[in-house]
Design a protein around this motif. Structure first.
Motif, short mmCIF file in Angstrom:
data_model
loop_
_atom_site.label_atom_id
_atom_site.label_comp_id
_atom_site.label_asym_id
_atom_site.label_seq_id
_atom_site.Cartn_x
_atom_site.Cartn_y
_atom_site.Cartn_z
N TYR A 36 0.85 -1.20 0.00
CA TYR A 36 0.00 0.00 0.00
C TYR A 36 0.88 1.25 0.00
O TYR A 36 2.10 1.17 0.08
CB TYR A 36 -0.92 -0.01 1.22
CG TYR A 36 -1.82 -1.21 1.27
CD1 TYR A 36 -3.07 -1.20 0.66
CD2 TYR A 36 -1.42 -2.39 1.91
CE1 TYR A 36 -3.90 -2.32 0.69
CE2 TYR A 36 -2.23 -3.51 1.95
CZ TYR A 36 -3.48 -3.46 1.34
OH TYR A 36 -4.30 -4.56 1.37
N SER A 91 -3.35 5.84 5.06
CA SER A 91 -3.09 4.74 4.13
C SER A 91 -4.27 4.52 3.21
O SER A 91 -5.43 4.73 3.58
CB SER A 91 -2.80 3.46 4.91
OG SER A 91 -2.70 2.36 4.03
N PRO A 145 1.02 -3.12 7.24
CA PRO A 145 -0.35 -3.36 6.78
C PRO A 145 -0.90 -4.71 7.24
O PRO A 145 -2.09 -4.82 7.56
CB PRO A 145 -0.22 -3.30 5.26
CG PRO A 145 1.00 -2.50 4.99
CD PRO A 145 1.93 -2.81 6.13
#
Length: 340
Positions: A12, A28, A56
């Motif tokens: 990400y 994010s 993540p």
């Protein structure tokens, strides 16, 4: 320098909103997460005032909803059931008999599309598809984050459903303004004259006056002081996990939190009729950022929203949206520091 900085964060990306004061909010495209919220304390030292993880993968595996956007329905729906125009719907139940925070349709684990609008504004979009967790239609979600030069993070939530459906969005950031083991010595003030009295499953039963209860936070108390009162509602939730009620759908201040050692104050304003104050009661040996362990009361959440289970209450029509009635919700989290 002010401006959105973009960096890789595993699979990400992280988008850093930074103003000329050095305040920085890292967001994010995973779950619209507020991963970091940096500000300066009364000694000029940089402080991260939110709980979080390092990767993540930890956010995807975590059970505490750290920092994420929440929907299609934030909070609880009793038995996961509701009806619209005499048609009954059954949602997935993921907290015993409750539907909580969207269950497997939750927007807090989705990959959002991100667009930098200007030096301080990020727009994220994603979709929930018809049938996910039992939701009756496709829903497009859009969230705008903006960091001002006054250290105010404003969030605008929007949702556009393709048919009639209940919607309630919020942000589930856990704040700790002192980087302390717990937030019990944080001073909190909430403007509401009423709160929702809940049953043992945290489903609202009725509005109750805050007067002469531990829920009277209008003048402000430390969280420790509030929790020290013997009260069945606090015992049922193992702390504060209740919705305060507000009279207006206009933008208004609803809460203030202050930590005396850092001098950091957080002010909350919203156009919603409710705000869930959650004192982190169920954090338990959660391995967080930099291997720090989060336990009970390590952070607090101030989740602006409509009422939990409102879709089954007398004012249910106010939380039903569709092609001709889009969802909108605004909140501002503003940080101030009192200098030594």
């Amino acid at each position: 320098m002010k401006g959105i900085k973009v960096s890789d964060w595993g699979e990400y990306k992280l988008f850093s909103l930074v103003n000329n004061n050095g305040t920085q909010v890292d967001i994010s495209e995973l779950g619209g997460l507020i991963v970091n919220f940096y500000t300066h304390d009364n000694k000029g030292e940089r402080q991260n005032i939110v709980l979080g993880y390092d990767t993540p993968e930890q956010y995807l595996l975590g059970k505490c909803y750290l920092g994420c956007l929440v929907g299609p329905w934030a909070n609880r729906i009793a038995n996961g059931r509701f009806s619209i125009d005499n048609v009954d719907y059954q949602l997935e139940c993921n907290e015993g008999s409750n539907h909580l925070h969207g269950a497997s349709a939750g927007i807090g684990t989705k990959h959002w599309n991100a667009e930098c609008i200007d030096d301080a504004t990020l727009i994220l979009t994603t979709m929930v598809r018809s049938g996910q967790a039992g939701y009756p239609c496709d829903i497009e979600f859009k969230v705008k984050y903006h960091l001002s030069e006054e250290n105010a993070l404003s969030i605008n939530y929007q949702a556009i459903p393709r048919a009639l459906t209940p919607i309630n969005m919020t942000q589930h950031t856990y704040f700790n303004l002192g980087q302390t083991e717990d937030v019990l010595d944080h001073h909190i003030q909430i403007e509401g004259n009423e709160y929702l009295h809940v049953d043992a499953l945290s489903i609202p039963l009725f509005k109750a006056p805050v007067e002469d209860t531990p829920f009277d936070l209008r003048k402000g108390v430390t969280i420790r002081q509030g929790l020290s009162d013997a009260n069945e509602q606090l015992e049922n939730a193992d702390g504060y996990d209740h919705c305060w009620c507000f009279d207006s759908t206009e933008m208004k201040p609803v809460a203030r939190v202050y930590e005396k050692n850092t001098g950091i104050e957080l002010q909350v304003a919203t156009d919603q009729i409710g705000m869930q104050f959650y004192s982190g009661n169920f954090l338990n040996n959660e391995s967080g950022r930099n291997s720090k362990i989060y336990n009970k009361h390590a952070g607090l959440c101030l989740e602006t929203q409509c009422y939990p289970n409102q879709i089954n209450m007398a004012n249910k029509q106010d939380c039903i949206y569709g092609p001709n009635k889009h969802y909108q919700h605004n909140v501002i989290y503003k940080v101030l520091t009192t200098k030594d």
